[in-house]
Motif scaffolding. Sequence first.
Motif, PDB file in Angstrom:
ATOM      1  N   UNK A 186       0.724  -1.100  -0.068  1.00 57.25           N
ATOM      2  CA  UNK A 186       0.018   0.004  -0.167  1.00 57.25           C
ATOM      3  C   UNK A 186       0.831   1.312   0.035  1.00 57.25           C
ATOM      4  N   UNK A 187       0.325   2.362  -0.346  1.00 56.33           N
ATOM      5  CA  UNK A 187       1.052   3.562  -0.383  1.00 56.33           C
ATOM      6  C   UNK A 187       0.961   4.114   1.054  1.00 56.33           C
ATOM      7  N   UNK A 188       1.956   4.820   1.276  1.00 53.89           N
ATOM      8  CA  UNK A 188       1.912   5.640   2.689  1.00 53.89           C
ATOM      9  C   UNK A 188       0.736   6.806   2.760  1.00 53.89           C
ATOM     10  N   UNK A 189       0.760   7.536   1.385  1.00 50.73           N
ATOM     11  CA  UNK A 189      -0.237   8.364   1.341  1.00 50.73           C
ATOM     12  C   UNK A 189      -0.763   8.308  -0.041  1.00 50.73           C
ATOM     13  N   UNK A 190      -2.161   7.819  -0.329  1.00 48.51           N
ATOM     14  CA  UNK A 190      -2.694   7.326  -1.447  1.00 48.51           C
ATOM     15  C   UNK A 190      -3.059   8.512  -2.501  1.00 48.51           C
ATOM     16  N   UNK A 191      -2.172   9.128  -3.383  1.00 46.75           N
ATOM     17  CA  UNK A 191      -2.575  10.065  -4.020  1.00 46.75           C
ATOM     18  C   UNK A 191      -3.223   9.714  -5.458  1.00 46.75           C
ATOM     19  N   UNK A 192      -3.068   8.419  -6.065  1.00 49.70           N
ATOM     20  CA  UNK A 192      -3.278   7.887  -7.069  1.00 49.70           C
ATOM     21  C   UNK A 192      -4.612   7.685  -7.001  1.00 49.70           C
ATOM     22  N   UNK A 193      -5.262   7.172  -5.935  1.00 48.50           N
ATOM     23  CA  UNK A 193      -6.672   6.805  -5.869  1.00 48.50           C
ATOM     24  C   UNK A 193      -7.342   8.075  -5.780  1.00 48.50           C
ATOM     25  N   UNK A 194      -6.869   9.069  -5.194  1.00 48.81           N
ATOM     26  CA  UNK A 194      -7.517  10.639  -5.149  1.00 48.81           C
ATOM     27  C   UNK A 194      -7.581  10.931  -6.580  1.00 48.81           C
ATOM     28  N   UNK A 195      -6.344  11.122  -7.277  1.00 47.10           N
ATOM     29  CA  UNK A 195      -6.465  11.537  -8.625  1.00 47.10           C
ATOM     30  C   UNK A 195      -7.471  10.723  -9.543  1.00 47.10           C
ATOM     31  N   UNK A 196      -7.454   9.263  -9.284  1.00 42.26           N
ATOM     32  CA  UNK A 196      -8.611   8.891 -10.263  1.00 42.26           C
ATOM     33  C   UNK A 196     -10.214   9.020 -10.139  1.00 42.26           C
ATOM     34  N   UNK A 197     -10.074   9.265  -8.668  1.00 42.67           N
ATOM     35  CA  UNK A 197     -11.686   9.936  -8.444  1.00 42.67           C
ATOM     36  C   UNK A 197     -11.974  11.282  -8.835  1.00 42.67           C
ATOM     37  N   UNK A 198     -10.841  12.198  -9.112  1.00 42.87           N
ATOM     38  CA  UNK A 198     -10.802  13.598  -9.559  1.00 42.87           C
ATOM     39  C   UNK A 198     -10.459  14.044 -10.831  1.00 42.87           C
ATOM     40  N   UNK A 199     -10.046  12.768 -11.772  1.00 41.74           N
ATOM     41  CA  UNK A 199      -9.389  12.924 -12.945  1.00 41.74           C
ATOM     42  C   UNK A 199     -10.123  13.969 -13.915  1.00 41.74           C
ATOM     43  N   UNK A 200     -11.258  13.721 -13.928  1.00 40.88           N
ATOM     44  CA  UNK A 200     -11.980  14.758 -14.968  1.00 40.88           C
ATOM     45  C   UNK A 200     -12.081  16.192 -14.414  1.00 40.88           C
ATOM     46  N   UNK A 201     -12.209  16.315 -13.533  1.00 37.93           N
ATOM     47  CA  UNK A 201     -12.448  17.755 -12.635  1.00 37.93           C
ATOM     48  C   UNK A 201     -10.851  18.384 -12.786  1.00 37.93           C
ATOM     49  N   UNK A 202      -9.809  17.775 -12.415  1.00 43.37           N
ATOM     50  CA  UNK A 202      -8.539  18.353 -12.391  1.00 43.37           C
ATOM     51  C   UNK A 202      -8.130  18.362 -13.772  1.00 43.37           C
ATOM     52  N   UNK A 203      -8.494  17.507 -14.729  1.00 43.56           N
ATOM     53  CA  UNK A 203      -7.814  17.716 -15.981  1.00 43.56           C
ATOM     54  C   UNK A 203      -8.606  18.925 -16.612  1.00 43.56           C
ATOM     55  N   UNK A 204      -9.868  18.915 -16.359  1.00 40.62           N
ATOM     56  CA  UNK A 204     -10.653  20.074 -16.933  1.00 40.62           C
ATOM     57  C   UNK A 204      -9.851  21.547 -16.534  1.00 40.62           C
ATOM     58  N   UNK A 205      -9.524  21.470 -15.226  1.00 43.03           N
ATOM     59  CA  UNK A 205      -9.214  22.655 -14.700  1.00 43.03           C
ATOM     60  C   UNK A 205      -7.649  23.021 -15.248  1.00 43.03           C
ATOM     61  N   UNK A 206      -6.999  22.173 -15.320  1.00 44.38           N
ATOM     62  CA  UNK A 206      -5.431  22.372 -15.954  1.00 44.38           C
ATOM     63  C   UNK A 206      -5.719  22.921 -17.332  1.00 44.38           C
ATOM     64  N   UNK A 207      -6.522  22.007 -18.311  1.00 41.78           N
ATOM     65  CA  UNK A 207      -6.693  22.285 -19.597  1.00 41.78           C
ATOM     66  C   UNK A 207      -7.097  23.787 -19.656  1.00 41.78           C
ATOM     67  N   UNK A 208      -7.972  24.248 -19.050  1.00 41.55           N
ATOM     68  CA  UNK A 208      -8.551  25.686 -18.859  1.00 41.55           C
ATOM     69  C   UNK A 208      -7.474  26.537 -18.875  1.00 41.55           C
ATOM     70  N   UNK A 209      -6.434  26.438 -17.851  1.00 41.78           N
ATOM     71  CA  UNK A 209      -5.227  27.205 -17.723  1.00 41.78           C
ATOM     72  C   UNK A 209      -4.580  27.269 -19.026  1.00 41.78           C
ATOM     73  N   UNK A 210      -4.238  25.857 -19.508  1.00 38.66           N
ATOM     74  CA  UNK A 210      -3.179  25.948 -20.726  1.00 38.66           C
ATOM     75  C   UNK A 210      -4.154  26.623 -21.938  1.00 38.66           C
ATOM     76  N   UNK A 211      -5.363  26.699 -21.739  1.00 40.88           N
ATOM     77  CA  UNK A 211      -6.188  27.343 -22.923  1.00 40.88           C
ATOM     78  C   UNK A 211      -5.914  28.974 -22.798  1.00 40.88           C
ATOM     79  N   UNK A 212      -6.119  29.258 -21.817  1.00 42.10           N
ATOM     80  CA  UNK A 212      -6.165  30.812 -21.391  1.00 42.10           C
ATOM     81  C   UNK A 212      -4.554  31.459 -21.200  1.00 42.10           C
ATOM     82  N   UNK A 213      -3.440  30.662 -20.934  1.00 44.74           N
ATOM     83  CA  UNK A 213      -2.071  30.884 -20.738  1.00 44.74           C
ATOM     84  C   UNK A 213      -1.801  31.940 -19.957  1.00 44.74           C
TER      85      UNK A 213
END
Length: 365
Positions: free
Chosen positions: A1-28
């Motif tokens: 097991x991981x000491x702190x499981x960030x992979x499962x957290x990202x899996x649950x939030x992937x769409x939201x986080x990716x959309x947020x990051x993409x918005x920054x990449x788009x506006x620059x």
Amino acid sequence: MDFIDLKSQYAALRDNINARIQKVLDHGQYILGPEVKEMEQALAAYTGARHCISVASGTEALLIALMALDLKPGDEVITSPFTFAATAEMIVLAGGVPVFVDIEPDTANIDASLIEGAITPRTKAIMPVSLYGQVADMDAINGIAQRHGLAVIEDGAQSFGATYRGSKSCNTSTFGCTSFFPSKPLGCYGDGGAIFTSDDKLAQACREIRTHGQSQRYLHTRLGVGGRMDTLQCAVVLGKLDRFEWEIRRRLELGHAYRAKLSAAIPSLQLLAVRDDRDCVWAQYTVFVDDRDAVQARLKAAGVPTAVHYPRPLHHQPAYAQYAKAEDCPHSIAAAARVMSLPMSADLSEAQQEQVVAALSAALA
């Protein structure tokens, strides 16, 4: 097991986080883009503080808060020696002198009853650390500060989301400083941090200091630093906010479950105390063990990762030994020899927690 499981957290939030990051990449707008203000407003509302000033790291948050208080060379700041080095490091870097006060042996937070005895005419501020996710005794500390005309800076790098007597961590004193290091209760995907205050003048000072002391573009009215938090990192935090309240509830539930399971399986095990007037968001779930190296080796062999926060108090570190006698702060010395942190994150499963408890019980047998 991981000491702190960030992979499962990202899996649950992937769409939201990716959309947020993409918005920054788009506006620059990678520096001080719209996500920075959006995150600051959201977190100020969450804590109840009037102002949130995002900065490059939790370490930078402490430095900027001290600079906003106009710390002078030789000014003293009372703090705990049982913490990460950044706490004292920023006091020294700002020209101050750390004055170490011992911890409560059962909570590992600074012992408020010892603070007043450490105050001198050079004392400028008190910097309690809300260690492991539990806020220090801020009412007592604020009372002492008020009597002596001192500022209080809560080092809340591990306690964001925790509650103390109805108030949120980082909204209990002059300043609250937190970190968004990935392993913290609310983390980004790099370095980031924030300062919270309800003092308008101090908030303005912090905003100017984080951008090289500028009150407007190319008008430098005070000494500053390059301390801005990247827009992309703010976007990551915003992408995590929808799930944050659930994660805090999970941390509280897992903390209670750890206590119940460990107390039943290992009655002799010393656990951290959590005061009745506050909670603990368990940035680390920490216990006290003897013969720690051997216990950690047995747990590692059983597939259970552990960590030590922290193995040596600051006055035993070469960089800070000059600020106290080696024998000072005996509770901090004792804790450093015995603390051990177990796996903890909002996505820790019951089966994993049972595995940790069983492995620790066997390791201590």
